[in-house]
Design a protein around this motif. Structure first.
Motif, PDB file in Angstrom:
ATOM      1  N   ARG A 159       5.844  -6.468  19.458  1.00 29.31           N
ATOM      2  CA  ARG A 159       6.067  -5.269  18.669  1.00 29.31           C
ATOM      3  C   ARG A 159       4.838  -4.388  18.582  1.00 29.31           C
ATOM      4  NH1 ARG A 159       9.572  -5.884  14.468  1.00 29.31           N
ATOM      5  NH2 ARG A 159       9.660  -3.641  14.588  1.00 29.31           N
ATOM      6  N   ASN A 208      24.641   0.960  20.836  1.00 31.03           N
ATOM      7  CA  ASN A 208      24.672  -0.247  20.022  1.00 31.03           C
ATOM      8  C   ASN A 208      24.480  -1.517  20.857  1.00 31.03           C
ATOM      9  OD1 ASN A 208      27.092  -0.236  21.372  1.00 31.03           O
ATOM     10  ND2 ASN A 208      28.331  -0.754  19.587  1.00 31.03           N
ATOM     11  N   THR A 245      17.215  -4.234  22.398  1.00 30.74           N
ATOM     12  CA  THR A 245      15.785  -4.015  22.189  1.00 30.74           C
ATOM     13  C   THR A 245      15.385  -4.071  20.717  1.00 30.74           C
ATOM     14  OG1 THR A 245      16.133  -1.617  22.138  1.00 30.74           O
ATOM     15  CG2 THR A 245      15.514  -2.589  24.259  1.00 30.74           C
ATOM     16  N   SER A 246      16.293  -4.392  19.826  1.00 28.52           N
ATOM     17  CA  SER A 246      15.959  -4.426  18.404  1.00 28.52           C
ATOM     18  C   SER A 246      14.992  -5.577  18.125  1.00 28.52           C
ATOM     19  CB  SER A 246      17.221  -4.588  17.556  1.00 28.52           C
ATOM     20  OG  SER A 246      17.714  -5.914  17.677  1.00 28.52           O
ATOM     21  N   LYS A 253      15.223  -7.888  15.997  1.00 28.49           N
ATOM     22  CA  LYS A 253      15.992  -9.128  15.817  1.00 28.49           C
ATOM     23  C   LYS A 253      16.330  -9.751  17.176  1.00 28.49           C
ATOM     24  CE  LYS A 253      20.165 -10.989  13.741  1.00 28.49           C
ATOM     25  NZ  LYS A 253      21.425 -10.716  13.079  1.00 28.49           N
TER      26      LYS A 253
END
Length: 119
Positions: free
Chosen positions: A27, A66, A70-71, A73
């Motif tokens: 991140r 959606n 790549t989120s 989580k």
């Protein structure tokens, strides 16, 4: 659609494996679309997609909003899945044999904390 998803997932896993192998963070501080440095995961995925036309199409053009994979989580789940697979391979390799685990932690000359794990 299944082929495109497989290409997309393979690219995501390739980036994940690279970052894990190098021990790099995923991140960044600012992962917004207009950020100049979105973090290693997103930047490496962008770099990878620029060098492979199939990946570019599936990651940047055809992936629904959606289903970007790549989120934060999803990044964490992929890293955990890789960790479980590595653990499984190690346990299968050891089998019923005896083993020991040694962990050592120290600071180096630049005062960065270093940890070594020996199995």
């Amino acid at each position: 659609m299944e082929v495109a998803y497989r290409i997309h997932l393979t690219a995501i896993l390739s980036v994940t494996c690279f970052l894990l192998k190098q021990g790099l963070p995923f991140r960044g501080n600012d992962e917004s679309s207009n950020s100049l440095n979105k973090g290693n995961f997103l930047e490496l995925l962008d770099w990878y997609s620029l060098r492979n036309e199939e990946v570019w199409k599936t990651v940047n053009q055809n992936a629904p909003g959606n289903n970007q994979l790549t989120s934060p989580k999803i990044q964490k789940e992929l890293a955990n899945a890789c960790a479980m697979e590595i653990t499984r391979v190690i346990v299968d390799d050891i089998g019923d044999n005896y083993f020991s685990l040694m962990v050592d932690e120290a600071r180096d000359a630049s005062i960065k904390q270093q940890m070594r794990v020996v199995l």
